[in-house]
Design a protein around this motif. Structure first.
Motif, PDB file in Angstrom:
ATOM      1  N   VAL A 243       0.858  -1.293  -0.137  1.00 32.92           N
ATOM      2  CA  VAL A 243       0.019  -0.092   0.117  1.00 32.92           C
ATOM      3  C   VAL A 243       0.969   1.277  -0.093  1.00 32.92           C
ATOM      4  N   ASN A 244       2.209   1.118   0.501  1.00 31.45           N
ATOM      5  CA  ASN A 244       3.193   2.167   0.730  1.00 31.45           C
ATOM      6  C   ASN A 244       3.470   2.368  -0.720  1.00 31.45           C
ATOM      7  N   CYS A 245       3.374   1.835  -2.017  1.00 33.97           N
ATOM      8  CA  CYS A 245       3.952   1.853  -3.292  1.00 33.97           C
ATOM      9  C   CYS A 245       2.862   2.269  -4.228  1.00 33.97           C
ATOM     10  N   VAL A 246       3.250   3.297  -5.068  1.00 31.39           N
ATOM     11  CA  VAL A 246       2.282   3.454  -6.406  1.00 31.39           C
ATOM     12  C   VAL A 246       2.465   2.291  -7.183  1.00 31.39           C
ATOM     13  N   SER A 247       1.551   1.809  -7.568  1.00 32.47           N
ATOM     14  CA  SER A 247       1.473   0.518  -8.238  1.00 32.47           C
ATOM     15  C   SER A 247       1.923   0.787  -9.858  1.00 32.47           C
ATOM     16  N   SER A 248       2.716   0.053 -10.400  1.00 36.40           N
ATOM     17  CA  SER A 248       3.329   0.361 -11.606  1.00 36.40           C
ATOM     18  C   SER A 248       2.649  -0.549 -12.746  1.00 36.40           C
ATOM     19  N   VAL A 249       2.082  -1.615 -12.065  1.00 34.64           N
ATOM     20  CA  VAL A 249       1.337  -2.599 -13.137  1.00 34.64           C
ATOM     21  C   VAL A 249      -0.149  -2.948 -12.804  1.00 34.64           C
ATOM     22  N   CYS A 250      -0.850  -3.028 -13.637  1.00 34.94           N
ATOM     23  CA  CYS A 250      -2.266  -3.258 -13.346  1.00 34.94           C
ATOM     24  C   CYS A 250      -2.834  -4.336 -14.498  1.00 34.94           C
ATOM     25  N   ASP A 251      -3.375  -5.471 -13.884  1.00 35.30           N
ATOM     26  CA  ASP A 251      -4.010  -6.353 -15.238  1.00 35.30           C
ATOM     27  C   ASP A 251      -5.262  -6.355 -14.995  1.00 35.30           C
ATOM     28  N   ALA A 252      -6.183  -6.767 -16.055  1.00 32.44           N
ATOM     29  CA  ALA A 252      -7.566  -6.792 -15.995  1.00 32.44           C
ATOM     30  C   ALA A 252      -8.176  -7.698 -17.230  1.00 32.44           C
ATOM     31  N   GLU A 253      -9.234  -8.079 -17.013  1.00 31.04           N
ATOM     32  CA  GLU A 253      -9.755  -9.115 -18.130  1.00 31.04           C
ATOM     33  C   GLU A 253     -11.266  -8.433 -18.608  1.00 31.04           C
ATOM     34  N   VAL A 254     -11.742  -8.480 -19.728  1.00 37.34           N
ATOM     35  CA  VAL A 254     -12.916  -8.075 -20.136  1.00 37.34           C
ATOM     36  C   VAL A 254     -13.450  -9.248 -20.843  1.00 37.34           C
ATOM     37  N   LEU A 255     -14.908  -9.214 -20.678  1.00 42.35           N
ATOM     38  CA  LEU A 255     -15.670 -10.126 -21.584  1.00 42.35           C
ATOM     39  C   LEU A 255     -16.821  -9.465 -22.457  1.00 42.35           C
ATOM     40  N   SER A 256     -16.678  -9.570 -23.513  1.00 42.97           N
ATOM     41  CA  SER A 256     -17.779  -9.082 -24.235  1.00 42.97           C
ATOM     42  C   SER A 256     -18.672  -9.850 -24.929  1.00 42.97           C
ATOM     43  N   MET A 257     -20.278  -9.756 -24.977  1.00 44.76           N
ATOM     44  CA  MET A 257     -20.982 -10.485 -25.714  1.00 44.76           C
ATOM     45  C   MET A 257     -21.579  -9.723 -27.019  1.00 44.76           C
ATOM     46  N   ALA A 258     -21.586 -10.159 -27.969  1.00 46.33           N
ATOM     47  CA  ALA A 258     -22.480  -9.558 -29.222  1.00 46.33           C
ATOM     48  C   ALA A 258     -23.455 -10.688 -30.124  1.00 46.33           C
ATOM     49  N   LYS A 259     -24.327 -10.038 -30.305  1.00 47.24           N
ATOM     50  CA  LYS A 259     -25.476 -10.953 -30.793  1.00 47.24           C
ATOM     51  C   LYS A 259     -25.244 -11.427 -32.286  1.00 47.24           C
ATOM     52  N   THR A 260     -24.292 -10.497 -32.833  1.00 47.05           N
ATOM     53  CA  THR A 260     -23.925 -10.907 -34.244  1.00 47.05           C
ATOM     54  C   THR A 260     -22.541 -10.721 -34.516  1.00 47.05           C
ATOM     55  N   GLN A 261     -22.034 -11.181 -35.559  1.00 47.06           N
ATOM     56  CA  GLN A 261     -20.640 -11.164 -35.927  1.00 47.06           C
ATOM     57  C   GLN A 261     -20.257  -9.810 -36.325  1.00 47.06           C
ATOM     58  N   GLU A 262     -21.348  -8.931 -36.823  1.00 44.61           N
ATOM     59  CA  GLU A 262     -20.923  -7.501 -37.386  1.00 44.61           C
ATOM     60  C   GLU A 262     -20.701  -6.757 -36.035  1.00 44.61           C
ATOM     61  N   LEU A 263     -21.760  -7.057 -34.823  1.00 47.55           N
ATOM     62  CA  LEU A 263     -21.306  -6.289 -33.682  1.00 47.55           C
ATOM     63  C   LEU A 263     -20.218  -6.643 -32.944  1.00 47.55           C
ATOM     64  N   LEU A 264     -19.821  -7.867 -32.904  1.00 46.13           N
ATOM     65  CA  LEU A 264     -18.503  -8.527 -32.441  1.00 46.13           C
ATOM     66  C   LEU A 264     -17.389  -7.756 -32.952  1.00 46.13           C
ATOM     67  N   ASP A 265     -17.439  -7.716 -34.429  1.00 41.23           N
ATOM     68  CA  ASP A 265     -16.420  -6.829 -35.020  1.00 41.23           C
ATOM     69  C   ASP A 265     -16.170  -5.259 -34.364  1.00 41.23           C
ATOM     70  N   GLU A 266     -17.377  -4.788 -34.294  1.00 41.90           N
ATOM     71  CA  GLU A 266     -17.473  -3.416 -33.993  1.00 41.90           C
ATOM     72  C   GLU A 266     -16.917  -3.376 -32.681  1.00 41.90           C
ATOM     73  N   GLY A 267     -17.260  -4.266 -31.754  1.00 41.56           N
ATOM     74  CA  GLY A 267     -17.158  -4.266 -30.215  1.00 41.56           C
ATOM     75  C   GLY A 267     -15.442  -4.533 -29.985  1.00 41.56           C
ATOM     76  N   VAL A 268     -14.960  -5.721 -31.038  1.00 42.19           N
ATOM     77  CA  VAL A 268     -13.420  -5.672 -30.784  1.00 42.19           C
ATOM     78  C   VAL A 268     -12.901  -4.489 -31.274  1.00 42.19           C
ATOM     79  N   SER A 269     -13.149  -3.702 -32.307  1.00 43.63           N
ATOM     80  CA  SER A 269     -12.324  -2.757 -32.725  1.00 43.63           C
ATOM     81  C   SER A 269     -12.387  -1.732 -31.528  1.00 43.63           C
ATOM     82  N   ARG A 270     -13.592  -1.445 -31.056  1.00 47.27           N
ATOM     83  CA  ARG A 270     -13.834  -0.330 -29.600  1.00 47.27           C
ATOM     84  C   ARG A 270     -12.810  -0.757 -28.699  1.00 47.27           C
TER      85      ARG A 270
END
Length: 379
Positions: A243-270
């Motif tokens: 807690v006495n160190c400013v953290s220099s690395v942070c890791d996270a994971e995101v899950l995206s769900m899309a109803k169509t391939q077109e929407l998935l491609d748009e989500g990936v681009s974003r």
């Protein structure tokens, strides 16, 4: 020929058989634990006379088990029973969520998703064999260790095996109305990392650049991109040690769900557009595993649904069919155009929580459905 709907399925007997499955905890990230579960199910399959194969795990995951059930045409393509034996519950969850029955409800980690369905469909084979019933098509069973993390290590195995078969049965838990899944939305995963500059948080705070602060700002931005047709959720966040160190690395994971391939491609681009190395803290976004869109209303799958609905009518129940979010390995087989019926396993609620449970009366109901499907597919 024995009517499969008349086979002597017994809920108490099935729960007794399920108990050791549930009490053999098998979280995806613990391959040793997953392999204990694979040991258990491989033994049960071998006891039925199946020819079993143990396929070594890779990418840090557990093993898979493939079993060819006894049949005059065993080894040929026919019906593939496809399920996963990994769960989201860490070892020790049994202390908080023990295997316990309370009337028509039974609790346990992984009982709904998806050991209950796997057991039911295996028990249907057991009862058919005991009654001397020969299914029109041979049955192959494939149980895998990594569905809960997107199937990174066994997708190729699943797709290669599935291509040999005419029909795929995936006993994931039933939809809330008891219905089956005949298509699935696409699922994409992303690995994020922010990299800043460390410093002493008390002595030289101004000298540091917090990776945590940068990632925290991204959470609202990412989840704010959610719409009804394309969702984004940041579900894993790891950073910091002191807690006495400013953290220099942070890791996270995101899950995206899309109803169509077109929407998935748009989500990936974003998501990929969030890559940024222009400031004091770098944001890196890497694309992870993806489940393809499984388009609904494919003729072969709809024919399977029609058969399931016919059987359901004989059982006095209703089974609807719809596309669904929440990926499964059915995404892969359905996207290949192979007739696939998904979410035909047990009914229950609260999967992936410490209240995960099934409705006991769905065990016999789904076992009879399974037995009839084995007997009528390809007939």
């Amino acid at each position: 020929m024995t009517n499969p709907l008349d086979l002597p399925f017994d809920a108490d007997e099935m729960l007794a058989g399920l108990r050791p499955w549930i009490e053999t905890e098998s979280p995806t990230f613990d391959p040793v634990a997953v392999n204990r579960m694979m040991d258990l199910v491989q033994h049960e399959l071998a006891a039925l006379g199946a020819i079993t194969e143990r396929i070594p795990g890779r990418m840090g995951c557990g093993d898979s088990v493939r079993a060819t059930m006894p049949h005059p045409k065993m080894g040929q393509g026919g019906i593939l029973l496809l399920g996963h034996m990994d769960t989201v519950h860490p070892v020790g969850t049994l202390t908080k969520l023990p295997f316990k029955r309370d009337g028509n409800i039974c609790y346990g980690p992984g009982l709904m998703d998806m050991k209950g369905g796997n057991y039911v469909y295996l028990d249907a084979l057991r009862k058919l064999m005991a009654a001397g019933v020969e299914t029109p098509l041979p049955v192959t069973v494939l149980f895998t260790p990594d569905e809960e993390i997107g199937t990174p290590s066994t997708r190729e195995l699943i797709e290669t095996e599935a291509k040999r078969h005419d029909y795929i049965l995936v006993p994931e838990p039933a939809r809330p109305d008891g219905g089956a899944v005949i298509g699935r939305y696409a699922i994409a995963r992303f690995d994020l990392q922010t990299r800043g500059k460390p410093s002493h948080a008390g002595w030289q705070l101004a000298e540091g650049r917090s990776a945590i602060a940068r990632m925290a700002k991204a959470v609202g931005q990412i989840e704010g991109m959610t719409t009804d047709d394309c969702t984004f959720s940041l579900g894993v966040f790891h950073a910091g040690q002191w807690v006495n160190c400013v953290s220099s690395v942070c890791d996270a994971e995101v899950l995206s769900m899309a109803k169509t391939q077109e929407l998935l491609d748009e989500g990936v681009s974003r998501m990929m557009a969030l890559n940024d190395d222009s400031g004091d803290v770098i944001m890196e976004v890497r694309r992870g595993v993806t489940r393809p869109v499984w388009e609904p209303d494919q003729p072969g799958t709809m024919a399977m649904l029609s058969l399931a609905q016919e059987i359901a009518g004989e059982l006095g129940i209703e089974i609807t069919g719809a596309s669904a979010g929440g990926g499964s390995d059915g995404n892969f087989t359905g996207a290949l155009g192979i007739p696939t019926l998904d979410s035909i396993g047990v009914r229950g609620k609260d999967l992936h929580t410490l209240n995960e449970h099934i409705f006991v009366d769905s065990l016999v109901e789904r076992a009879k459905l399974a037995a009839a499907l084995y007997c009528r597919l390809g007939a």
